[in-house]
Scaffold this active site. Structure first.
Site, mmCIF file in Angstrom:
data_model
loop_
_atom_site.group_PDB
_atom_site.id
_atom_site.type_symbol
_atom_site.label_atom_id
_atom_site.label_comp_id
_atom_site.label_asym_id
_atom_site.label_seq_id
_atom_site.Cartn_x
_atom_site.Cartn_y
_atom_site.Cartn_z
ATOM 1 N N HIS A 101 -10.266 -4.912 4.417
ATOM 2 C CA HIS A 101 -9.947 -4.014 5.533
ATOM 3 C C HIS A 101 -10.405 -4.704 6.830
ATOM 4 O O HIS A 101 -9.961 -5.807 7.128
ATOM 5 C CB HIS A 101 -10.644 -2.666 5.266
ATOM 6 C CG HIS A 101 -10.242 -1.529 6.158
ATOM 7 N ND1 HIS A 101 -9.182 -1.567 7.023
ATOM 8 C CD2 HIS A 101 -10.781 -0.280 6.307
ATOM 9 C CE1 HIS A 101 -9.081 -0.405 7.666
ATOM 10 N NE2 HIS A 101 -10.048 0.403 7.256
ATOM 11 N N ASP A 144 -5.435 -8.404 12.109
ATOM 12 C CA ASP A 144 -6.678 -9.174 12.123
ATOM 13 C C ASP A 144 -6.444 -10.666 12.347
ATOM 14 O O ASP A 144 -7.355 -11.374 12.776
ATOM 15 C CB ASP A 144 -7.441 -8.970 10.800
ATOM 16 C CG ASP A 144 -8.075 -7.596 10.733
ATOM 17 O OD1 ASP A 144 -8.494 -7.095 11.788
ATOM 18 O OD2 ASP A 144 -8.145 -7.019 9.633
ATOM 19 N N HIS A 191 -0.272 -6.629 3.980
ATOM 20 C CA HIS A 191 -0.643 -5.269 4.375
ATOM 21 C C HIS A 191 -0.141 -4.297 3.326
ATOM 22 O O HIS A 191 0.942 -4.476 2.787
ATOM 23 C CB HIS A 191 -0.024 -4.922 5.738
ATOM 24 C CG HIS A 191 -0.700 -3.783 6.404
ATOM 25 N ND1 HIS A 191 -0.397 -2.470 6.117
ATOM 26 C CD2 HIS A 191 -1.692 -3.757 7.322
ATOM 27 C CE1 HIS A 191 -1.171 -1.696 6.850
ATOM 28 N NE2 HIS A 191 -1.972 -2.435 7.590
HETATM 29 N N1 ACO Z 1 -3.028 -14.001 0.474
HETATM 30 C C1 ACO Z 1 -2.411 -14.418 -0.647
HETATM 31 N N2 ACO Z 1 -1.634 -13.615 -1.413
HETATM 32 C C2 ACO Z 1 -1.481 -12.347 -1.007
HETATM 33 C C3 ACO Z 1 -2.104 -11.842 0.159
HETATM 34 C C4 ACO Z 1 -2.887 -12.731 0.897
HETATM 35 N N3 ACO Z 1 -3.515 -12.313 2.018
HETATM 36 N N4 ACO Z 1 -1.790 -10.542 0.313
HETATM 37 C C5 ACO Z 1 -0.995 -10.225 -0.715
HETATM 38 N N5 ACO Z 1 -0.823 -11.306 -1.517
HETATM 39 C C6 ACO Z 1 -0.053 -11.352 -2.744
HETATM 40 C C7 ACO Z 1 -0.895 -10.898 -3.907
HETATM 41 O O1 ACO Z 1 -1.626 -11.953 -4.485
HETATM 42 C C8 ACO Z 1 0.124 -10.307 -4.816
HETATM 43 O O2 ACO Z 1 0.798 -11.366 -5.469
HETATM 44 P P1 ACO Z 1 1.216 -11.239 -7.000
HETATM 45 O O3 ACO Z 1 2.192 -10.087 -7.048
HETATM 46 O O4 ACO Z 1 1.786 -12.563 -7.294
HETATM 47 O O5 ACO Z 1 -0.061 -10.924 -7.740
HETATM 48 C C9 ACO Z 1 1.131 -9.658 -3.859
HETATM 49 O O6 ACO Z 1 1.020 -10.413 -2.644
HETATM 50 C C10 ACO Z 1 0.844 -8.202 -3.569
HETATM 51 O O7 ACO Z 1 -0.492 -8.102 -3.098
HETATM 52 P P2 ACO Z 1 -1.463 -6.870 -3.293
HETATM 53 O O8 ACO Z 1 -2.862 -7.299 -3.002
HETATM 54 O O9 ACO Z 1 -1.193 -6.211 -4.606
HETATM 55 O O10 ACO Z 1 -0.943 -5.912 -2.172
HETATM 56 P P3 ACO Z 1 -1.723 -4.670 -1.613
HETATM 57 O O11 ACO Z 1 -0.717 -3.837 -0.940
HETATM 58 O O12 ACO Z 1 -2.611 -4.050 -2.616
HETATM 59 O O13 ACO Z 1 -2.707 -5.406 -0.586
HETATM 60 C C11 ACO Z 1 -3.937 -6.144 1.187
HETATM 61 C C12 ACO Z 1 -2.739 -5.309 0.761
HETATM 62 C C13 ACO Z 1 -5.209 -5.660 0.493
HETATM 63 C C14 ACO Z 1 -4.124 -6.003 2.703
HETATM 64 C C15 ACO Z 1 -3.676 -7.629 0.813
HETATM 65 O O14 ACO Z 1 -2.491 -8.081 1.438
HETATM 66 C C16 ACO Z 1 -4.836 -8.518 1.153
HETATM 67 O O15 ACO Z 1 -5.792 -8.632 0.391
HETATM 68 N N6 ACO Z 1 -4.799 -9.173 2.363
HETATM 69 C C17 ACO Z 1 -5.912 -9.937 2.818
HETATM 70 C C18 ACO Z 1 -6.964 -9.031 3.487
HETATM 71 C C19 ACO Z 1 -6.592 -8.602 4.863
HETATM 72 O O16 ACO Z 1 -6.098 -9.366 5.661
HETATM 73 N N7 ACO Z 1 -6.874 -7.324 5.173
HETATM 74 C C20 ACO Z 1 -6.601 -6.726 6.491
HETATM 75 C C21 ACO Z 1 -5.716 -5.539 6.356
HETATM 76 S S1 ACO Z 1 -5.089 -4.983 7.922
HETATM 77 C C22 ACO Z 1 -6.391 -4.280 8.738
HETATM 78 O O17 ACO Z 1 -7.382 -3.878 8.175
HETATM 79 C C23 ACO Z 1 -6.261 -4.195 10.262
#
Ligand code: ACO
Length: 380
Positions: free
Chosen positions: A224, A323, A272
């Site tokens: 987050h 971010d 996201h």
């Molecule tokens: N880097 C690499 N791969 C990613 C990323 C990433 N940042 N985000 C998503 N993916 C991939 C996952 O590995 C997954 O791949 P797979 O299907 O091959 O396993 C797929 O995309 C779906 O990802 P999930 O994590 O299941 O998607 P979810 O909707 O649960 O996650 C989240 C959203 C938690 C924000 C995720 O994108 C993440 O961890 N991002 C990095 C953290 C981040 O930047 N957070 C800030 C959020 S915005 C804010 O707070 C203002």
């Protein structure tokens, strides 16, 4: 249906739990509205003070309402003695988010209306928190640098004064404006993890400051708010070389990203839960970052930014979230990396408290069910 066949919504993904009139996130059109107004229009034209009033009351303030709040905010900026004493008790090694969490707890204990849930008292507490929090962050930043505390100045607006208290000098207008934009963009984003945490706590009829303390805990995590800090760690890991060209920096960043993705790393600042085609706030924040890069003459930062973004798009079609541009923007403004998520708090206090007031006005205890998957009943 047996418990094990229950349709579990892991992470509450796709679950709509309540109505809100505070903001509307539309992932199909990549848009974000605060009380009906597009966030990019607010960021272009309005102060953070006006946006906070909009989130709390539902309408942009009249000139008189704004003046009243601006006077209140300027008169309530000073660091209270017992907040300063509580911060001084915390080790310099602890994360500034721990300091923020503790300070808000003390501010709650200090507030004479802490236990009053009336709408008038709730609005007063929201304004009080928004006004008092920047001094906590500025004090913590300065104590970590072994610098003396800088008193607030009531001739400066919220953003100017924030930078003044932190750096002890007046920031250039371009820097103030980029900071204001970041505050407007971070203010609110519907039922994200920290806002939902605040609503869960409020739903038990707990007080506003407790709900904000809980929200700070949720925001700290790198999935987050902690991601803006984590983005900077990525830049630092790749290496920031001030005299490098943009092109050379981009090549190194691309290589880093390819290796990270090959190692199946999650790269912070990308992806996201709601937006799958790009975060509505990124273009506006990127413009603010571009202004900082031009102001400070730091093209190599743009090279790192572009290189990572391009490699992620090529390999996984995943776009940056807010971010991603916010991290390097705060870096260029001179904040220590650990201060980035506390800056997110300073802004999001407005959105959290708007949601706390909305939850309280039409409350139902938030208490979901779980499906049991432990051992069957057994003899002791
Ligand atoms: N880097 C690499 N791969 C990613 C990323 C990433 N940042 N985000 C998503 N993916 C991939 C996952 O590995 C997954 O791949 P797979 O299907 O091959 O396993 C797929 O995309 C779906 O990802 P999930 O994590 O299941 O998607 P979810 O909707 O649960 O996650 C989240 C959203 C938690 C924000 C995720 O994108 C993440 O961890 N991002 C990095 C953290 C981040 O930047 N957070 C800030 C959020 S915005 C804010 O707070 C203002």
């Amino acid at each position: 249906m047996s418990e094990t066949e229950t349709d579990i919504k892991k992470g509450l993904a796709g679950v709509v739990v309540d109505y809100t009139a505070v903001s509307k996130v539309n992932p199909d059109t990549n848009s974000l509205l605060y009380r009906g107004y597009p966030v990019q229009d607010l960021a272009a034209q309005k102060s953070f003070e006006e946006v906070a009033l909009l989130l709390w009351t539902g309408e942009l303030p009249s000139a008189a309402e704004l003046e009243e709040f601006v006077s209140y905010e300027r008169a309530n900026r000073a660091l209270e003695d017992n907040v300063k004493a509580a911060v001084d008790l915390l080790p310099l090694e602890c994360h500034p988010m721990d300091v923020a969490r503790t300070a808000v707890s003390v501010l709650g204990a200090n507030h004479p209306l802490a236990e009053d849930p009336s709408p008038e008292a709730e609005l007063e507490k929201a304004k009080s928190l928004l006004a008092r929090f920047p001094a906590v962050l500025a004090y913590d930043q300065r104590r970590r640098r072994n610098q003396d505390v800088v008193a607030p100045r009531d001739d400066l607006d919220y953003s100017q004064n924030f930078l003044w208290m932190t750096n002890g000098e007046e920031a250039a207008p371009e820097v103030v404006d980029a900071f204001r934009v970041s505050m407007v963009l971070y203010a609110e984003h519907s039922f994200n993890a920290s806002t939902f945490t605040a609503r869960v706590i409020t739903s038990t009829l707990s007080d506003m400051h407790s709900a904000v303390v809980g929200a700070i805990g949720a925001l700290k995590g790198s999935l987050h708010g902690g991601a803006n800090e984590a983005v900077m760690h990525t830049f630092e890991e790749i290496g920031i070389r001030k005299d490098e060209t943009r092109e050379a920096a981009a090549i190194r960043a691309k290589k880093w990203m390819e290796e990270a993705l090959a190692a199946k790393k999650k790269v912070m600042g990308f992806g996201h839960r709601v937006y799958k085609n790009g975060d509505s706030r990124v273009p506006t924040m990127k413009k603010a970052l571009d202004a900082m890069i031009a102001h400070f003459g730091r093209d190599e930062i743009l090279g790192l930014y572009d290189g990572l973004e391009a490699a992620m798009a090529e390999a996984k079609h995943i776009k940056p979230n807010l971010d991603y541009p916010a991290g390097p923007t705060y870096h260029l403004m001179g904040f220590d990396t650990q201060m980035f998520t506390p800056l997110f708090i300073a802004s999001r206090i407005s959105g959290w408290t708007a949601h706390i007031m909305e939850q309280r006005a039409n409350n139902a205890l938030i208490r979901p069910l779980s499906a049991y998957n432990g051992p069957d009943q057994r003899e002791l």
